[in-house]
Design a protein around this motif. Sequence first.
Motif, short mmCIF file in Angstrom:
data_model
loop_
_atom_site.label_atom_id
_atom_site.label_comp_id
_atom_site.label_asym_id
_atom_site.label_seq_id
_atom_site.Cartn_x
_atom_site.Cartn_y
_atom_site.Cartn_z
N MET A 340 0.82 -1.21 0.00
CA MET A 340 0.00 0.00 0.00
C MET A 340 0.85 1.26 0.00
SD MET A 340 -2.90 -1.20 2.76
CE MET A 340 -4.00 0.19 2.52
N LEU A 341 2.07 1.15 0.48
CA LEU A 341 2.98 2.29 0.55
C LEU A 341 3.88 2.43 -0.67
CD1 LEU A 341 4.08 1.91 4.28
CD2 LEU A 341 2.76 3.82 3.35
N SER A 342 3.95 1.41 -1.50
CA SER A 342 4.92 1.46 -2.60
C SER A 342 4.39 0.86 -3.90
CB SER A 342 6.22 0.75 -2.19
OG SER A 342 5.98 -0.61 -1.85
N THR A 343 4.18 -0.45 -3.91
CA THR A 343 3.82 -1.13 -5.15
C THR A 343 2.47 -0.68 -5.70
OG1 THR A 343 5.09 -3.05 -4.42
CG2 THR A 343 3.54 -3.39 -6.22
N ASN A 344 1.47 -0.57 -4.84
CA ASN A 344 0.13 -0.23 -5.32
C ASN A 344 0.05 1.17 -5.92
OD1 ASN A 344 -0.57 -2.75 -4.44
ND2 ASN A 344 -1.94 -2.08 -2.81
N PRO A 345 0.56 2.21 -5.24
CA PRO A 345 0.51 3.53 -5.88
C PRO A 345 1.30 3.59 -7.17
CG PRO A 345 1.73 3.61 -3.80
CD PRO A 345 1.03 2.30 -3.84
N GLY A 350 1.24 3.98 -12.95
CA GLY A 350 2.11 3.56 -14.04
C GLY A 350 3.57 3.97 -13.86
N LEU A 351 4.05 3.99 -12.63
CA LEU A 351 5.42 4.39 -12.35
C LEU A 351 6.33 3.16 -12.28
CD1 LEU A 351 4.80 7.00 -9.50
CD2 LEU A 351 4.95 7.41 -11.97
N ASP A 352 7.56 3.32 -12.71
CA ASP A 352 8.54 2.23 -12.61
C ASP A 352 9.18 2.27 -11.23
OD1 ASP A 352 9.79 4.65 -13.06
OD2 ASP A 352 11.36 3.81 -14.34
N ALA A 353 8.39 1.95 -10.24
CA ALA A 353 8.83 2.04 -8.84
C ALA A 353 8.10 0.96 -8.06
CB ALA A 353 8.53 3.43 -8.28
N GLY A 354 8.42 0.90 -6.75
CA GLY A 354 7.72 -0.04 -5.88
C GLY A 354 8.14 -1.48 -6.06
N THR A 355 9.38 -1.71 -6.47
CA THR A 355 9.85 -3.07 -6.70
C THR A 355 11.35 -3.18 -6.41
OG1 THR A 355 10.05 -4.83 -8.37
CG2 THR A 355 10.29 -2.57 -9.15
N ALA A 357 12.99 -5.63 -8.14
CA ALA A 357 13.34 -6.52 -9.25
C ALA A 357 14.66 -6.10 -9.90
CB ALA A 357 12.23 -6.53 -10.29
N PRO A 358 15.47 -7.05 -10.32
CA PRO A 358 16.69 -6.71 -11.06
C PRO A 358 16.36 -5.85 -12.28
CG PRO A 358 16.75 -9.01 -10.40
CD PRO A 358 15.37 -8.51 -10.06
N GLY A 359 17.17 -4.83 -12.48
CA GLY A 359 16.94 -3.89 -13.56
C GLY A 359 16.23 -2.63 -13.14
N ALA A 360 15.56 -2.67 -11.98
CA ALA A 360 14.86 -1.48 -11.47
C ALA A 360 15.86 -0.51 -10.87
CB ALA A 360 13.82 -1.88 -10.42
N ARG A 361 15.50 0.77 -10.86
CA ARG A 361 16.34 1.75 -10.20
C ARG A 361 16.42 1.40 -8.72
NH1 ARG A 361 15.90 8.32 -9.80
NH2 ARG A 361 14.57 7.82 -8.04
N ALA A 362 17.59 1.56 -8.15
CA ALA A 362 17.84 1.15 -6.76
C ALA A 362 17.28 2.18 -5.79
CB ALA A 362 19.32 0.93 -6.53
N ASP A 363 15.94 2.17 -5.65
CA ASP A 363 15.24 3.01 -4.68
C ASP A 363 14.68 2.09 -3.60
OD1 ASP A 363 15.74 5.00 -6.52
OD2 ASP A 363 13.65 5.30 -7.11
N PHE A 364 15.22 2.17 -2.40
CA PHE A 364 14.73 1.29 -1.34
C PHE A 364 15.01 1.89 0.02
CE2 PHE A 364 18.88 -0.28 -2.81
CZ PHE A 364 19.62 -0.29 -1.64
N ILE A 365 14.41 1.26 1.02
CA ILE A 365 14.59 1.70 2.40
C ILE A 365 15.05 0.53 3.25
CG2 ILE A 365 12.91 3.56 2.29
CD1 ILE A 365 10.87 1.70 3.63
#
Length: 414
Positions: A340-345, A350-355, A357-365
Amino acid sequence: MSRTAYVNARLMDPSCGRDETGSLLVVDGYIDAIGADLPIPPETEIIDCKGQILAPGLVDMHSFQPDFNAAAAGGITRLVLIPDQSVPLDDAAKIAQVAHSGSNGVMVHPLGAATKGLQGSSMAELGLMSEAGAVGFGDGRRAIADSQMMRRLLEYARLFNRPIIQHAQDPSLAKNGVMTEGETATRLGLAGIPAVAEVMMIERDARLVELTGGRLHHAQISTAASLDAIRRNKARELPMSCGVSPQHFILNETAVADYRTFAKLSPPLRSEADRAAIVEAIREGLIDVICSAHDPQDQENKRLPFAEAAHGAVGYQTLLALSLSLYHGYDVDLMQILAMLSTNPARILGLDAGTLAPGARADFILFDLNRPWRINPEDFLSETQNTPFEGQPVQGTLSRTVIAGETVFMGGKP
């Protein structure tokens, strides 16, 4: 080539359901590999996560002002800015300017104004704003009250696969109201906003979604009746989604006792029955998104008689911990909260975020799930400190925010 390996982490990725102890390898700002027993290449910086949770960066879907340091300190790597700014975001040039803004690595995704000047009378240039970077359309703090206008917006936004973001509150019923209608408002002598003002808009919008096939997101839900309406319409597989802020699943109308303006919000805090219904709806999976509704207000706007004070509260730095109260206090599934805080929004917009997965931009906490602390507004990095949660004990401490592979917040400091 820059390589960093985050080892000994509890990897939680709601985009695929991953929950395991392992490592994550970042190469040049992107996730290169993830998993248990991950081989670490030579000449790689090693960061020991010491068993803490590593999850996707938060995507805040409803923000009124971009306080970038506070966002990073709250684990927010993407924020969605409503169009209701000092200069409304109602044309492509303004959208493009905001879409290329940002600081401390936090990315801004603007919502375009649904109507010119947010006045509700003529439709803005949705197509041009979509090309410029608008991820959806709405009129911010104002409901799109005209039914014909909402129909046209849903039809047109569908062409660009963008959602309409609605503030579900009938303005004629809410006019002059400053808190939820009921016994508390009567006792305080304050004009009330009936709960039906929210559900009426949702029921109308559902019929227009059915008519047009357009996508609709109700930004903040606050009543049990609204949840019943959303439940019925989701069962009909209408393309509708909804969000809620922590204020509405933690607090109820009694928080405005003694005319406490820091608890004056829009939508207003509701009854205890409504608050409990929101918690149950989250557990059920009915609500899609938890947002901060970050709305800074200075002392001059808040320390006024209740009827004259501004709505809003800051929310970036309390978003994660208050959301985790659903896990600690109400047994809501942790993976669901993170979704609810990341993947769903990210999915809705339609944003390339909330994952992870390999290849995704390294945005994490990285965060400690159980470490307790007490909310102290003096620790906030936002321009103002207007929160109704001063002194609230919480569990869950953010240790690090990483955006594009770079640590932008760690150990309490940007």
